[in-house]
Design a protein around this motif. Sequence first.
Motif, PDB file in Angstrom:
ATOM      1  N   GLU A   1       0.981  -1.426  -0.162  1.00 12.43           N
ATOM      2  CA  GLU A   1      -0.110  -0.119  -0.108  1.00 12.43           C
ATOM      3  C   GLU A   1       0.579   1.138   0.071  1.00 12.43           C
ATOM      4  OE1 GLU A   1      -2.474   1.528   3.466  1.00 12.43           O
ATOM      5  OE2 GLU A   1      -4.259   0.596   2.212  1.00 12.43           O
ATOM      6  N   ILE A   2       0.868   2.641  -0.512  1.00 15.95           N
ATOM      7  CA  ILE A   2       1.189   3.399  -1.274  1.00 15.95           C
ATOM      8  C   ILE A   2       0.366   4.509   0.389  1.00 15.95           C
ATOM      9  CG2 ILE A   2       2.417   5.419  -2.092  1.00 15.95           C
ATOM     10  CD1 ILE A   2       1.620   3.246  -4.733  1.00 15.95           C
ATOM     11  N   TYR A   3      -0.818   4.611  -0.483  1.00 18.81           N
ATOM     12  CA  TYR A   3      -1.306   5.319   0.558  1.00 18.81           C
ATOM     13  C   TYR A   3      -2.517   4.737   1.099  1.00 18.81           C
ATOM     14  CZ  TYR A   3      -3.631   7.658  -2.821  1.00 18.81           C
ATOM     15  OH  TYR A   3      -3.826   8.391  -4.101  1.00 18.81           O
ATOM     16  N   GLY A   4      -3.186   4.879   2.389  1.00 17.71           N
ATOM     17  CA  GLY A   4      -4.689   3.522   2.672  1.00 17.71           C
ATOM     18  C   GLY A   4      -5.548   4.787   2.557  1.00 17.71           C
ATOM     19  N   GLU A   5      -7.369   4.734   2.494  1.00 20.76           N
ATOM     20  CA  GLU A   5      -8.631   5.539   2.769  1.00 20.76           C
ATOM     21  C   GLU A   5      -8.090   6.084   3.824  1.00 20.76           C
ATOM     22  OE1 GLU A   5     -12.219   4.155   1.486  1.00 20.76           O
ATOM     23  OE2 GLU A   5     -11.208   2.843   0.675  1.00 20.76           O
ATOM     24  N   LEU A   6      -8.469   6.999   3.838  1.00 21.91           N
ATOM     25  CA  LEU A   6      -8.613   8.097   5.471  1.00 21.91           C
ATOM     26  C   LEU A   6      -6.348   8.485   5.510  1.00 21.91           C
ATOM     27  CD1 LEU A   6     -11.509   6.239   7.787  1.00 21.91           C
ATOM     28  CD2 LEU A   6     -11.155   8.309   5.764  1.00 21.91           C
ATOM     29  N   ASP A   7      -5.972   7.714   5.221  1.00 20.65           N
ATOM     30  CA  ASP A   7      -4.237   8.355   5.197  1.00 20.65           C
ATOM     31  C   ASP A   7      -4.091  10.107   5.113  1.00 20.65           C
ATOM     32  OD1 ASP A   7      -3.599   6.399   6.540  1.00 20.65           O
ATOM     33  OD2 ASP A   7      -2.085   5.670   4.250  1.00 20.65           O
ATOM     34  N   PRO A   8      -3.923  10.805   5.683  1.00 23.64           N
ATOM     35  CA  PRO A   8      -4.013  12.506   5.101  1.00 23.64           C
ATOM     36  C   PRO A   8      -3.007  12.607   3.777  1.00 23.64           C
ATOM     37  CG  PRO A   8      -2.067  11.703   7.456  1.00 23.64           C
ATOM     38  CD  PRO A   8      -2.833  10.090   6.594  1.00 23.64           C
ATOM     39  N   ALA A   9      -4.111  13.180   3.459  1.00 25.02           N
ATOM     40  CA  ALA A   9      -3.660  13.684   1.661  1.00 25.02           C
ATOM     41  C   ALA A   9      -2.357  14.915   1.741  1.00 25.02           C
ATOM     42  CB  ALA A   9      -4.352  13.422   0.787  1.00 25.02           C
ATOM     43  N   ASP A  10      -1.157  14.033   2.295  1.00 21.88           N
ATOM     44  CA  ASP A  10       0.366  15.294   2.925  1.00 21.88           C
ATOM     45  C   ASP A  10       0.577  15.003   1.410  1.00 21.88           C
ATOM     46  OD1 ASP A  10       0.882  13.321   2.940  1.00 21.88           O
ATOM     47  OD2 ASP A  10       2.003  13.925   5.298  1.00 21.88           O
ATOM     48  N   CYS A  11       0.897  14.405   0.808  1.00 21.35           N
ATOM     49  CA  CYS A  11       1.753  14.420  -0.759  1.00 21.35           C
ATOM     50  C   CYS A  11       0.715  13.787  -2.044  1.00 21.35           C
ATOM     51  CB  CYS A  11       3.046  13.895   0.048  1.00 21.35           C
ATOM     52  SG  CYS A  11       2.327  11.834  -0.091  1.00 21.35           S
ATOM     53  N   TRP A  12       1.557  14.044  -3.135  1.00 21.70           N
ATOM     54  CA  TRP A  12       1.692  13.258  -4.376  1.00 21.70           C
ATOM     55  C   TRP A  12       2.516  12.739  -4.727  1.00 21.70           C
ATOM     56  CZ3 TRP A  12       3.299  15.743  -8.605  1.00 21.70           C
ATOM     57  CH2 TRP A  12       4.589  16.180  -8.947  1.00 21.70           C
ATOM     58  N   TYR A  13       2.304  12.140  -5.780  1.00 24.20           N
ATOM     59  CA  TYR A  13       3.045  11.259  -6.378  1.00 24.20           C
ATOM     60  C   TYR A  13       3.816  11.155  -7.789  1.00 24.20           C
ATOM     61  CZ  TYR A  13       2.754   9.141  -1.936  1.00 24.20           C
ATOM     62  OH  TYR A  13       2.535   8.660  -0.380  1.00 24.20           O
ATOM     63  N   LYS A  14       4.127  10.316  -8.533  1.00 29.66           N
ATOM     64  CA  LYS A  14       4.407  10.643  -9.447  1.00 29.66           C
ATOM     65  C   LYS A  14       4.788   8.920 -10.079  1.00 29.66           C
ATOM     66  CE  LYS A  14       6.665  12.038 -13.833  1.00 29.66           C
ATOM     67  NZ  LYS A  14       7.537  13.493 -14.483  1.00 29.66           N
ATOM     68  N   VAL A  15       4.611   8.434 -10.504  1.00 34.55           N
ATOM     69  CA  VAL A  15       5.167   6.955 -11.327  1.00 34.55           C
ATOM     70  C   VAL A  15       6.258   7.490 -12.126  1.00 34.55           C
ATOM     71  CG1 VAL A  15       4.413   4.721 -12.205  1.00 34.55           C
ATOM     72  CG2 VAL A  15       2.522   5.735 -11.416  1.00 34.55           C
ATOM     73  N   VAL A  16       8.130   6.293 -11.685  1.00 32.71           N
ATOM     74  CA  VAL A  16       8.844   6.956 -12.233  1.00 32.71           C
ATOM     75  C   VAL A  16       8.838   4.902 -12.965  1.00 32.71           C
ATOM     76  CG1 VAL A  16      11.455   5.947 -11.465  1.00 32.71           C
ATOM     77  CG2 VAL A  16      10.297   7.091 -10.469  1.00 32.71           C
ATOM     78  N   SER A  17       8.561   3.688 -11.942  1.00 33.66           N
ATOM     79  CA  SER A  17       8.515   3.098 -13.077  1.00 33.66           C
ATOM     80  C   SER A  17       7.433   1.816 -11.983  1.00 33.66           C
ATOM     81  CB  SER A  17      10.137   2.239 -13.322  1.00 33.66           C
ATOM     82  OG  SER A  17      10.186   1.360 -12.012  1.00 33.66           O
ATOM     83  N   GLY A  18       6.917   0.887 -13.932  1.00 30.47           N
ATOM     84  CA  GLY A  18       5.985  -0.576 -12.504  1.00 30.47           C
ATOM     85  C   GLY A  18       4.767   0.962 -12.538  1.00 30.47           C
ATOM     86  N   THR A  19       3.230  -0.400 -11.678  1.00 31.49           N
ATOM     87  CA  THR A  19       2.155   0.383 -12.278  1.00 31.49           C
ATOM     88  C   THR A  19       1.043   0.613 -10.990  1.00 31.49           C
ATOM     89  OG1 THR A  19       1.680  -0.697 -14.320  1.00 31.49           O
ATOM     90  CG2 THR A  19      -0.256  -0.528 -13.071  1.00 31.49           C
ATOM     91  N   VAL A  20       0.292   1.965 -10.996  1.00 32.48           N
ATOM     92  CA  VAL A  20      -0.504   1.848  -9.453  1.00 32.48           C
ATOM     93  C   VAL A  20      -1.379   1.322  -9.747  1.00 32.48           C
ATOM     94  CG1 VAL A  20      -1.085   3.369  -8.203  1.00 32.48           C
ATOM     95  CG2 VAL A  20       1.415   3.281  -8.889  1.00 32.48           C
ATOM     96  N   ARG A  21      -1.989   0.872  -8.493  1.00 28.76           N
ATOM     97  CA  ARG A  21      -3.671   0.750  -8.734  1.00 28.76           C
ATOM     98  C   ARG A  21      -4.181   1.792  -7.712  1.00 28.76           C
ATOM     99  NH1 ARG A  21      -2.820  -5.158  -7.130  1.00 28.76           N
ATOM    100  NH2 ARG A  21      -3.435  -4.612  -5.344  1.00 28.76           N
ATOM    101  N   ILE A  22      -5.545   3.136  -8.444  1.00 25.57           N
ATOM    102  CA  ILE A  22      -5.984   4.166  -7.118  1.00 25.57           C
ATOM    103  C   ILE A  22      -7.756   3.102  -6.998  1.00 25.57           C
ATOM    104  CG2 ILE A  22      -7.015   6.033  -7.172  1.00 25.57           C
ATOM    105  CD1 ILE A  22      -3.921   5.763  -7.772  1.00 25.57           C
ATOM    106  N   CYS A  23      -7.798   2.419  -5.842  1.00 26.72           N
ATOM    107  CA  CYS A  23      -9.048   2.185  -5.529  1.00 26.72           C
ATOM    108  C   CYS A  23      -9.435   1.960  -4.249  1.00 26.72           C
ATOM    109  CB  CYS A  23      -8.626   0.733  -6.003  1.00 26.72           C
ATOM    110  SG  CYS A  23      -7.573   0.142  -4.612  1.00 26.72           S
ATOM    111  N   LYS A  24     -10.849   2.182  -4.062  1.00 26.29           N
ATOM    112  CA  LYS A  24     -11.753   1.406  -2.977  1.00 26.29           C
ATOM    113  C   LYS A  24     -12.563   0.320  -3.199  1.00 26.29           C
ATOM    114  CE  LYS A  24     -14.982   5.251  -1.249  1.00 26.29           C
ATOM    115  NZ  LYS A  24     -13.993   6.481  -0.610  1.00 26.29           N
ATOM    116  N   LEU A  25     -12.559  -0.147  -1.226  1.00 22.37           N
ATOM    117  CA  LEU A  25     -13.422  -0.699  -1.134  1.00 22.37           C
ATOM    118  C   LEU A  25     -14.494  -0.646  -0.415  1.00 22.37           C
ATOM    119  CD1 LEU A  25     -12.267  -3.749  -1.409  1.00 22.37           C
ATOM    120  CD2 LEU A  25     -10.758  -3.964   1.067  1.00 22.37           C
ATOM    121  N   LEU A  26     -15.732  -1.572  -0.444  1.00 22.74           N
ATOM    122  CA  LEU A  26     -16.799  -1.472  -0.058  1.00 22.74           C
ATOM    123  C   LEU A  26     -17.079  -1.909   1.078  1.00 22.74           C
ATOM    124  CD1 LEU A  26     -19.075  -0.582  -3.116  1.00 22.74           C
ATOM    125  CD2 LEU A  26     -18.328   0.734  -1.788  1.00 22.74           C
ATOM    126  N   ALA A  27     -17.960  -1.523   2.121  1.00 20.38           N
ATOM    127  CA  ALA A  27     -18.164  -2.580   3.636  1.00 20.38           C
ATOM    128  C   ALA A  27     -18.126  -4.415   2.724  1.00 20.38           C
ATOM    129  CB  ALA A  27     -19.332  -1.659   3.950  1.00 20.38           C
TER     130      ALA A  27
END
Lengths: 229, 229
Positions: free
Chosen positions: A46-72
Amino acid sequence: MFRQSNLGERLDSAVSCLSPAGSAPFAALVALEQIGGRRSYQQDEEIYGELDPADCWYKVVSGTVRICKLLADGRRHIAEFCFAGDCFGIDLGRERLFSAEAVGDVTVMRFPRGATERLIDEQPELARHICDMALRSLAHAQSRMLLLGRMTASERVAHFLLELAERRDARRFVDVPMSRNDIGDYLGLTIETVCRVLSSFRREGTIAIPTPHRIELCDRDALEAAGEG
Amino acid sequence: MFRQSNLGERLDSAVSCLSPAGSAPFAALVALEQIGGRRSYQQDEEIYGELDPADCWYKVVSGTVRICKLLADGRRHIAEFCFAGDCFGIDLGRERLFSAEAVGDVTVMRFPRGATERLIDEQPELARHICDMALRSLAHAQSRMLLLGRMTASERVAHFLLELAERRDARRFVDVPMSRNDIGDYLGLTIETVCRVLSSFRREGTIAIPTPHRIELCDRDALEAAGEG
DNA sequence: CGCCAGTTTGACCAAGATCAACGCAAGTGG
DNA sequence: CCACTTGCGTTGATCTTGGTCAAACTGGCG
């Protein structure tokens, strides 16, 4: 989240949101690169999780990232895949609404929000470039809403393959870093449906599947037709 | 497209995208209002069509606008409803990708793109506000993708009613300016499914439907539960 | 009053979900 | 080196949700 960033190596594609294509603020971008720190993540980390503080942003250098949300109840939705050069994690609020995870092994640049804000104060043109990224991202989100709201399973999978090929600059062989499960959660389908559609494309000769993570586009026209024509 | 604009009468809700909440550039906003021209449209009139030149953007003064796209085979998708105070038509490209139509009778302000660009050059903080709108819009688009990709018909309709109530500041009685058809195309459902879900909510006592375009939220908790709990 | 457009309801159908089994390649441990 | 496990991908059988088709209802209007 933000695709085809204009920052860094993709400066060439800069198109300002409400202005004619202008010169990119090179000095600011160089400064930006300097305030970023490099970090690596392992598969499924996990790079960051839901409810983590949004105190930075990112740029992918290599590899693949998924942005996701889990329902209850366990349903999962993937909002976006980010590849090398894409930015993600630029959020308005104080907390994350989605989480970001490494699809495979991933390296990113991490930019603190505060330093970025100060940089924007010095170089106001940067705001225009972020605006541009946001508008570009919005256009992508809108075409995804159309796909999720109104397209059949075959159309979704065909679109996905073509999008993947385009974003990764693949002519014939597309490598597919994410699992069938990830694809399903991105397209609003189950893993079984994704498999079945891929198999039917294979039977029709539209694609070949040498390995599950490598797909050959044999008949691009047929694929484009399958993706709504 | 852009909800809860910070420009004009909603200055109070301004939150800068990457900066702490700062003071709005009043002078620039006043200037913006001055370059806009007022126009009115009748029911179902087209404000702009797909492929029209994207040479201006709009702000709803009164009435409701739908932003939509028609597929070749007749399927329609509504990307967004815009109510009084919302901005729409801020696009990156030279041409429109969606069309905008009046749901009922509508009055809008129309802002030429060129004049806005010049204004941004004079008042660079404006770019930050547009950036903010775009990011807010993006967050909304992402929650809509989740809805379209992973939610059941009942959850979609429940969400829709709650969103409508919130955006129109309605406590108990919500007026629904758009047709059932519009609602279906917005939620990725057929008109019949929308009707059936509304009827089932009515039978359960969650809502009442005095007229098709006026819905009473009788049991908000039940509605929130139906919208995923 | 009858017409018309939009809404509602019902009967039936199909796309895709669910449940279950099987295949296959990469580890793992004897 | 080979049995065994494990995780993913694929395929098949069955079921459910929501779509399709059709008819009835409603309110506004000439």
